[in-house]
Design a protein around this motif. Structure first.
Motif, short mmCIF file in Angstrom:
data_model
loop_
_atom_site.label_atom_id
_atom_site.label_comp_id
_atom_site.label_asym_id
_atom_site.label_seq_id
_atom_site.Cartn_x
_atom_site.Cartn_y
_atom_site.Cartn_z
N ASP A 39 0.84 -1.15 0.00
CA ASP A 39 -0.07 -0.09 -0.01
C ASP A 39 0.96 1.14 -0.04
OD1 ASP A 39 -2.24 -1.53 0.23
OD2 ASP A 39 -2.41 -1.59 2.46
N PRO A 40 0.55 2.26 -0.61
CA PRO A 40 1.13 3.55 -0.62
C PRO A 40 1.51 4.07 0.95
CG PRO A 40 -0.63 3.87 -1.93
CD PRO A 40 -0.82 2.49 -1.39
N GLY A 41 2.82 4.20 1.07
CA GLY A 41 3.17 4.68 2.46
C GLY A 41 3.73 3.51 3.26
N ASP A 54 5.05 7.28 -2.48
CA ASP A 54 4.28 8.26 -1.97
C ASP A 54 2.67 8.33 -1.97
OD1 ASP A 54 3.64 10.79 -1.10
OD2 ASP A 54 4.79 11.71 -2.57
N ALA A 55 2.22 8.26 -0.69
CA ALA A 55 0.87 8.13 -0.37
C ALA A 55 -0.09 9.40 -1.07
CB ALA A 55 0.49 7.98 1.03
N GLU A 56 0.78 10.48 -1.16
CA GLU A 56 0.03 11.68 -1.52
C GLU A 56 0.27 11.90 -3.09
OE1 GLU A 56 1.35 14.90 0.97
OE2 GLU A 56 0.51 13.82 2.69
N ALA A 67 4.67 15.04 -13.48
CA ALA A 67 4.23 13.93 -12.59
C ALA A 67 4.82 14.43 -11.25
CB ALA A 67 4.80 12.68 -13.18
N PRO A 68 4.04 14.05 -10.18
CA PRO A 68 4.37 14.20 -8.80
C PRO A 68 5.53 13.23 -8.52
CG PRO A 68 2.37 13.28 -8.69
CD PRO A 68 2.49 13.64 -10.25
N ALA A 69 6.24 13.40 -7.35
CA ALA A 69 7.07 12.29 -6.74
C ALA A 69 6.36 10.89 -6.56
CB ALA A 69 7.83 13.06 -5.54
#
Length: 402
Positions: A39-41, A54-56, A67-69
């Protein structure tokens, strides 16, 4: 894998220089696959740091350049947002820890005897990655019975293993018979150096002159288990506190047919007989295992179990077969004989028995007539004491029973 730690500057200064390691694409792809399954994070942990998605930053529709990190690398107290390319660069700087994770998590795999053994070879549960990689660059040697196993690491962080007889340590590979299939070891363990069949694979009679110079982790484990069957498995069970030991009385109770005669040894004299069996068969000079079985759950034998690295969990077939023969021999009624021997001849008979029992007969030179078990001295004693029919010319003190 232990949880990551942030070593102090003082501890870091004590670490040896890690050989330069290239991060192979298969190791990096394995990291991406492992993160995709989380899962993210949720972090993927290495020694000294961890990585997570990255969860965000999970916008799949964003253009690639915007694209975000996608990943967060936690190195001590410095979390960092990274793209996939940035993650590759960051992991390349930490290639030793990543390839160490990849070697054991993906190449070796299962949390069982194979993994435990290969980690034991390089002290992976007691030393840091930096210390191990520095040692692996020089070659880490371990003894396993009569084997000498040398573990090394390539520039890609891959483990390679050289497996050979301990007597051949230091001999150039070109001077030995080289093999690359671990199953070839089945032929190497069949005969001793004199061409005699080896009924006990853990006897210290393994012939040398061969080498497996460049095995991967799984093949190295397979070669060792082929040479010494079940030794790694039982070693691992013992480390985990799960070694199931079957003692003498329980083993003998299972015998049937021609081997059922062994059960006639009772608790009284039988206990002393089993001591003799263990002394004859289970000494380090005869078997490389460490005997863990005793007479029964409540009664230990008087004979030391030996110093072998791998345990013996029950009387083996060689011991049972020998005990069957000795049971029959011990059932004979004793008789007393008289022999005329000089003190030197008595000592010579003792020397002959010791030399045969210890396997030293071939070491005694023919010209060394000072040695009691010398062949010519023994032949002289035979000429003097044996009759024309080849029997020791003793005189029974009691007549044969009709």
């Amino acid at each position: 894998m232990s949880d990551p730690t942030s070593p102090s500057a003082e501890a870091a200064a004590d670490e040896p220089d890690v050989p330069e390691i290239d991060l192979p694409s298969d190791a990096f792809d394995a990291v991406l696959d492992a993160l995709a399954d989380r899962d993210p994070g949720e972090p993927l942990r290495f020694e000294g740091f961890s990585v997570a998605r990255d969860a965000e930053g999970d916008d799949e529709d964003a253009p690639a350049e915007d694209a975000p990190a996608e990943y967060v690398l936690a190195d001590g107290d410095r979390p960092t947002g990274l793209s996939e390319r940035g993650l590759h660069e960051a992991l390349s700087e930490r290639a030793a820890a990543v390839t160490d994770w990849y070697a054991f998590e993906r190449v070796v795999g299962e949390f069982g005897p194979r993994r435990a053994f290969l980690r034991w070879l390089e002290d992976a549960d007691g030393a840091t990655v930096a210390a191990r990689y520095a040692a692996l660059a020089e070659g880490i040697e371990r003894a396993w019975g009569d084997l000498r196993i040398t573990a090394t690491v390539t520039e890609r962080g891959e483990r390679r293993y050289d497996v050979r007889h301990a007597d051949d340590a230091g001999v150039p590979v070109g001077e030995l018979d080289a093999y690359d299939d671990p199953l070839d070891a089945r032929d190497l363990v069949t005969l001793d150096e004199r061409g005699r069949y080896r009924p006990l694979k853990t006897a210290p009679s393994l012939a040398g002159g061969w080498v497996f110079p460049d095995l991967g982790p799984r093949d190295a484990y397979e070669a060792v288990e082929t040479i010494y069957p079940a030794t790694v498995v039982n070693w691992h069970r013992e480390r985990e506190g799960e070694l199931d030991v079957t003692h003498w009385r329980e083993t003998m109770a299972r015998q049937s047919g021609i081997y059922g005669v062994v059960k006639t040894w009772d608790r009284g004299e039988g206990y002393e007989h089993v001591n003799w069996v263990a002394e004859a068969c289970c000494d380090d000079s005869q078997c490389l295992k460490r005997r863990e079985w005793e007479y029964d759950d409540d009664t230990d034998l008087d004979v030391d179990g030996g110093d072998g690295v791998f345990p013996c969990r029950e009387p083996c077939s060689v011991v049972v077969s020998a005990a069957r023969k000795w049971t029959r021999l011990e059932s004979e009624q004793p008789r007393t004989y008289e022999f005329d021997l000089t003190p030197s001849e008595k000592e010579q008979i003792e020397a002959v028995i010791d030399a045969v029992a210890d396997g030293r007969v071939d070491e005694i030179r023919e010209a060394d007539t000072k040695e009691g078990a010398n062949r010519y001295r023994t032949r002289f004693l035979r000429a003097k004491l044996f009759d024309d029919e080849g029997n020791l010319a003793g005189v029974p003190t009691e007549p044969d029973e009709e």
